[in-house]
Scaffold this motif. Structure first.
Motif, PDB file in Angstrom:
ATOM      1  N   ASP A 124     -46.995  15.879  27.706  1.00 36.84           N
ATOM      2  CA  ASP A 124     -45.934  15.042  27.138  1.00 36.84           C
ATOM      3  C   ASP A 124     -46.590  13.741  26.675  1.00 36.84           C
ATOM      4  OD1 ASP A 124     -43.826  13.414  26.519  1.00 36.84           O
ATOM      5  OD2 ASP A 124     -42.710  13.747  28.375  1.00 36.84           O
ATOM      6  N   TYR A 125     -46.829  13.624  25.376  1.00 36.65           N
ATOM      7  CA  TYR A 125     -47.594  12.474  24.867  1.00 36.65           C
ATOM      8  C   TYR A 125     -46.776  11.190  24.818  1.00 36.65           C
ATOM      9  CZ  TYR A 125     -51.197  15.853  23.979  1.00 36.65           C
ATOM     10  OH  TYR A 125     -52.149  16.829  24.172  1.00 36.65           O
ATOM     11  N   SER A 126     -45.454  11.304  24.830  1.00 40.40           N
ATOM     12  CA  SER A 126     -44.650  10.083  24.918  1.00 40.40           C
ATOM     13  C   SER A 126     -44.846   9.441  26.283  1.00 40.40           C
ATOM     14  CB  SER A 126     -43.172  10.399  24.667  1.00 40.40           C
ATOM     15  OG  SER A 126     -42.675  11.328  25.619  1.00 40.40           O
ATOM     16  N   SER A 127     -45.005  10.258  27.323  1.00 43.63           N
ATOM     17  CA  SER A 127     -45.294   9.716  28.658  1.00 43.63           C
ATOM     18  C   SER A 127     -46.715   9.178  28.723  1.00 43.63           C
ATOM     19  CB  SER A 127     -45.107  10.805  29.723  1.00 43.63           C
ATOM     20  OG  SER A 127     -43.758  11.223  29.778  1.00 43.63           O
ATOM     21  N   TRP A 128     -47.643   9.851  28.061  1.00 49.34           N
ATOM     22  CA  TRP A 128     -49.027   9.397  28.070  1.00 49.34           C
ATOM     23  C   TRP A 128     -49.159   8.010  27.418  1.00 49.34           C
ATOM     24  CZ3 TRP A 128     -52.376   8.355  23.931  1.00 49.34           C
ATOM     25  CH2 TRP A 128     -53.695   8.049  24.301  1.00 49.34           C
ATOM     26  N   VAL A 129     -48.440   7.789  26.340  1.00 51.33           N
ATOM     27  CA  VAL A 129     -48.510   6.513  25.627  1.00 51.33           C
ATOM     28  C   VAL A 129     -47.861   5.385  26.423  1.00 51.33           C
ATOM     29  CG1 VAL A 129     -47.568   5.286  23.624  1.00 51.33           C
ATOM     30  CG2 VAL A 129     -48.684   7.482  23.316  1.00 51.33           C
ATOM     31  N   SER A 130     -46.853   5.724  27.217  1.00 59.81           N
ATOM     32  CA  SER A 130     -46.074   4.709  27.935  1.00 59.81           C
ATOM     33  C   SER A 130     -46.984   3.811  28.782  1.00 59.81           C
ATOM     34  CB  SER A 130     -45.043   5.383  28.837  1.00 59.81           C
ATOM     35  OG  SER A 130     -44.313   4.427  29.571  1.00 59.81           O
ATOM     36  N   GLY A 131     -46.823   2.504  28.607  1.00 61.58           N
ATOM     37  CA  GLY A 131     -47.589   1.531  29.385  1.00 61.58           C
ATOM     38  C   GLY A 131     -48.930   1.162  28.791  1.00 61.58           C
ATOM     39  N   LYS A 132     -49.345   1.841  27.732  1.00 62.86           N
ATOM     40  CA  LYS A 132     -50.625   1.523  27.094  1.00 62.86           C
ATOM     41  C   LYS A 132     -50.408   0.523  25.972  1.00 62.86           C
ATOM     42  CE  LYS A 132     -53.103   5.801  28.141  1.00 62.86           C
ATOM     43  NZ  LYS A 132     -52.154   6.271  29.166  1.00 62.86           N
ATOM     44  N   SER A 151     -59.965   4.974  28.288  1.00 61.93           N
ATOM     45  CA  SER A 151     -58.556   5.116  28.662  1.00 61.93           C
ATOM     46  C   SER A 151     -58.091   4.008  29.595  1.00 61.93           C
ATOM     47  CB  SER A 151     -58.298   6.486  29.312  1.00 61.93           C
ATOM     48  OG  SER A 151     -58.598   7.503  28.389  1.00 61.93           O
ATOM     49  N   SER A 152     -58.495   2.814  29.340  1.00 58.57           N
ATOM     50  CA  SER A 152     -58.083   1.683  30.170  1.00 58.57           C
ATOM     51  C   SER A 152     -57.250   0.728  29.346  1.00 58.57           C
ATOM     52  CB  SER A 152     -59.315   0.959  30.713  1.00 58.57           C
ATOM     53  OG  SER A 152     -58.937  -0.184  31.415  1.00 58.57           O
ATOM     54  N   ALA A 153     -56.290   0.072  29.993  1.00 61.53           N
ATOM     55  CA  ALA A 153     -55.439  -0.865  29.265  1.00 61.53           C
ATOM     56  C   ALA A 153     -56.228  -2.086  28.840  1.00 61.53           C
ATOM     57  CB  ALA A 153     -54.263  -1.287  30.153  1.00 61.53           C
ATOM     58  N   THR A 182     -45.195 -30.529  29.821  1.00 60.17           N
ATOM     59  CA  THR A 182     -46.162 -30.892  30.853  1.00 60.17           C
ATOM     60  C   THR A 182     -45.923 -30.062  32.109  1.00 60.17           C
ATOM     61  OG1 THR A 182     -44.719 -32.654  31.669  1.00 60.17           O
ATOM     62  CG2 THR A 182     -46.356 -33.249  29.997  1.00 60.17           C
ATOM     63  N   GLY A 183     -46.959 -29.968  32.918  1.00 60.15           N
ATOM     64  CA  GLY A 183     -46.842 -29.228  34.168  1.00 60.15           C
ATOM     65  C   GLY A 183     -48.005 -28.265  34.333  1.00 60.15           C
ATOM     66  N   THR A 184     -47.912 -27.407  35.321  1.00 65.49           N
ATOM     67  CA  THR A 184     -48.957 -26.438  35.627  1.00 65.49           C
ATOM     68  C   THR A 184     -48.429 -25.031  35.393  1.00 65.49           C
ATOM     69  OG1 THR A 184     -49.887 -27.919  37.295  1.00 65.49           O
ATOM     70  CG2 THR A 184     -50.565 -25.620  37.381  1.00 65.49           C
ATOM     71  N   ARG A 185     -49.207 -24.223  34.692  1.00 64.70           N
ATOM     72  CA  ARG A 185     -48.806 -22.841  34.404  1.00 64.70           C
ATOM     73  C   ARG A 185     -49.892 -21.894  34.913  1.00 64.70           C
ATOM     74  NH1 ARG A 185     -46.226 -22.752  28.394  1.00 64.70           N
ATOM     75  NH2 ARG A 185     -45.739 -20.634  29.085  1.00 64.70           N
ATOM     76  N   TYR A 186     -49.455 -20.725  35.348  1.00 71.10           N
ATOM     77  CA  TYR A 186     -50.349 -19.776  35.999  1.00 71.10           C
ATOM     78  C   TYR A 186     -50.293 -18.437  35.268  1.00 71.10           C
ATOM     79  CZ  TYR A 186     -49.758 -23.239  39.715  1.00 71.10           C
ATOM     80  OH  TYR A 186     -49.699 -24.408  40.432  1.00 71.10           O
ATOM     81  N   PHE A 187     -51.465 -17.846  35.016  1.00 69.27           N
ATOM     82  CA  PHE A 187     -51.540 -16.578  34.307  1.00 69.27           C
ATOM     83  C   PHE A 187     -52.477 -15.628  35.060  1.00 69.27           C
ATOM     84  CE2 PHE A 187     -50.810 -19.949  31.250  1.00 69.27           C
ATOM     85  CZ  PHE A 187     -49.744 -19.471  30.493  1.00 69.27           C
ATOM     86  N   ILE A 188     -52.107 -14.354  35.110  1.00 69.88           N
ATOM     87  CA  ILE A 188     -52.966 -13.339  35.715  1.00 69.88           C
ATOM     88  C   ILE A 188     -52.948 -12.094  34.829  1.00 69.88           C
ATOM     89  CG2 ILE A 188     -52.462 -14.171  38.060  1.00 69.88           C
ATOM     90  CD1 ILE A 188     -50.722 -11.634  38.437  1.00 69.88           C
ATOM     91  N   CYS A 189     -53.902 -11.195  35.067  1.00 71.56           N
ATOM     92  CA  CYS A 189     -53.858  -9.874  34.446  1.00 71.56           C
ATOM     93  C   CYS A 189     -53.041  -8.964  35.353  1.00 71.56           C
ATOM     94  CB  CYS A 189     -55.271  -9.309  34.264  1.00 71.56           C
ATOM     95  SG  CYS A 189     -55.279  -7.634  33.568  1.00 71.56           S
ATOM     96  N   GLY A 190     -52.070  -8.264  34.774  1.00 73.69           N
ATOM     97  CA  GLY A 190     -51.175  -7.430  35.569  1.00 73.69           C
ATOM     98  C   GLY A 190     -51.708  -6.041  35.872  1.00 73.69           C
ATOM     99  N   VAL A 191     -52.892  -5.708  35.349  1.00 73.46           N
ATOM    100  CA  VAL A 191     -53.475  -4.398  35.639  1.00 73.46           C
ATOM    101  C   VAL A 191     -53.908  -4.368  37.105  1.00 73.46           C
ATOM    102  CG1 VAL A 191     -55.345  -2.800  35.052  1.00 73.46           C
ATOM    103  CG2 VAL A 191     -54.245  -4.151  33.254  1.00 73.46           C
ATOM    104  N   PRO A 192     -53.557  -3.316  37.857  1.00 78.64           N
ATOM    105  CA  PRO A 192     -53.895  -3.264  39.281  1.00 78.64           C
ATOM    106  C   PRO A 192     -55.371  -3.529  39.545  1.00 78.64           C
ATOM    107  CG  PRO A 192     -52.395  -1.481  38.734  1.00 78.64           C
ATOM    108  CD  PRO A 192     -52.761  -2.142  37.431  1.00 78.64           C
ATOM    109  N   SER A 193     -55.625  -4.348  40.564  1.00 79.50           N
ATOM    110  CA  SER A 193     -56.966  -4.694  41.052  1.00 79.50           C
ATOM    111  C   SER A 193     -57.734  -5.645  40.140  1.00 79.50           C
ATOM    112  CB  SER A 193     -57.821  -3.429  41.272  1.00 79.50           C
ATOM    113  OG  SER A 193     -57.178  -2.559  42.182  1.00 79.50           O
ATOM    114  N   HIS A 194     -57.164  -6.071  39.011  1.00 79.99           N
ATOM    115  CA  HIS A 194     -57.879  -6.989  38.124  1.00 79.99           C
ATOM    116  C   HIS A 194     -57.694  -8.450  38.531  1.00 79.99           C
ATOM    117  CE1 HIS A 194     -58.425  -4.039  34.516  1.00 79.99           C
ATOM    118  NE2 HIS A 194     -58.794  -3.524  35.669  1.00 79.99           N
ATOM    119  N   CYS A 195     -56.669  -8.730  39.310  1.00 75.61           N
ATOM    120  CA  CYS A 195     -56.466 -10.073  39.842  1.00 75.61           C
ATOM    121  C   CYS A 195     -56.605 -10.001  41.356  1.00 75.61           C
ATOM    122  CB  CYS A 195     -55.084 -10.607  39.460  1.00 75.61           C
ATOM    123  SG  CYS A 195     -54.702 -12.223  40.179  1.00 75.61           S
ATOM    124  N   SER A 196     -57.526 -10.800  41.903  1.00 78.05           N
ATOM    125  CA  SER A 196     -57.780 -10.797  43.346  1.00 78.05           C
ATOM    126  C   SER A 196     -57.403 -12.153  43.934  1.00 78.05           C
ATOM    127  CB  SER A 196     -59.258 -10.503  43.623  1.00 78.05           C
ATOM    128  OG  SER A 196     -59.577 -10.784  44.973  1.00 78.05           O
TER     129      SER A 196
END
Length: 244
Positions: free
Chosen positions: A68-76, A14-16, A166-180
């Motif tokens: 409420d399974y519509s709420s359960w699905v939300s964000g996954k 049950s993890s994103a 050209t330039g510098t681009r930055y990417f992170i994972c938005g799941v809490p605690s996955h980016c430190s």
């Protein structure tokens, strides 16, 4: 251009699912091409332990009348290869896969599949939208929020980003605690994009006896670079060995 696909999964229940990136580079020499291909192989080694995600439908509550399974699905984010598990009491409930029309009307007419083990594991093996309801009369309602029906949207699992400037681009994972901000093993990456359009200037005409108009030797270092805060040190070490 050479496309490099980077994909990571979070192998927990049950993890994103983490995002996947596909980067496109323009190698400017044979050495650069070799290093880019080597980077692909190294990334495959680094990410080789990735696995699909298993979702328990309704989490701890399972497949019941009170969720409420519509709420359960939300964000996954469901991706190809993930699994969903329906846990419930038998014969109190069952799981019926239906069409969208069957989902909207809570009808099992023309059902795609019916499961009744109480621990039904379904592998999401293709992109698209899948619809599940409980086939027991009155357990699925077309209007009630807490109704035994759920929609699963299955994505491909790949986010494609073209580096078109050209330039510098930055990417992170938005799941809490996955980016430190401080940890070395953190889900964040920096991509420096070079122009990739430079070329050596045309040689001047030869002058004097024995002069040569041979083109200049190609540069010895690569025009392709991938910068990351974690995990890509192996790429640099292998590249250094190749260029030695």
């Amino acid at each position: 251009p050479l496309s490099i696909s980077i994909q990571q999964h979070q192998p927990s229940t049950s993890s994103a699912l983490h995002s996947a990136f596909q980067f496109q580079f323009q190698p400017q020499s044979m050495a650069a091409m070799k290093i880019a291909l080597l980077a692909v192989a190294a990334m495959a080694v680094l990410l080789g332990t990735a696995s699909a995600v298993t979702y328990n439908v309704g989490d701890q509550g399972g497949w019941t009348l009170s969720t409420d399974y519509s709420s359960w699905v939300s964000g996954k984010k469901f991706n190809v290869g993930d699994e969903i598990v329906f846990k419930y009491s038998t014969p109190t409930h069952d799981v019926v896969e239906v069409s969208k029309a069957g989902y909207d009307s809570c009808s099992i007419d023309g059902a795609i599949n019916t499961l009744a083990s109480g621990n039904d594991v379904i592998t999401l093996n293709a992109t698209g939208t899948r619809y599940f309801i409980c086939g027991v009369p009155n357990h699925c309602s077309p209007t009630a929020a807490a109704s035994m029906k759920v929609v699963i949207n299955v994505a491909s699992g790949n986010d494609v980003i073209t580096l078109n400037a050209t330039g510098t681009r930055y990417f992170i994972c938005g799941v809490p605690s996955h980016c430190s901000p401080t940890a070395a093993a953190s889900m964040k990456v920096v991509i420096d994009v070079a122009s990739g359009s430079s070329s050596p200037s045309s040689p001047m005409p030869a002058a004097g006896p024995g002069a040569s108009n041979s083109p200049p030797a190609p540069p010895s270092n690569a025009a392709t670079s991938v910068g990351a805060t974690a995990g890509f040190g192996l790429v640099a070490l292998l590249a250094a060995g190749l260029m030695a």
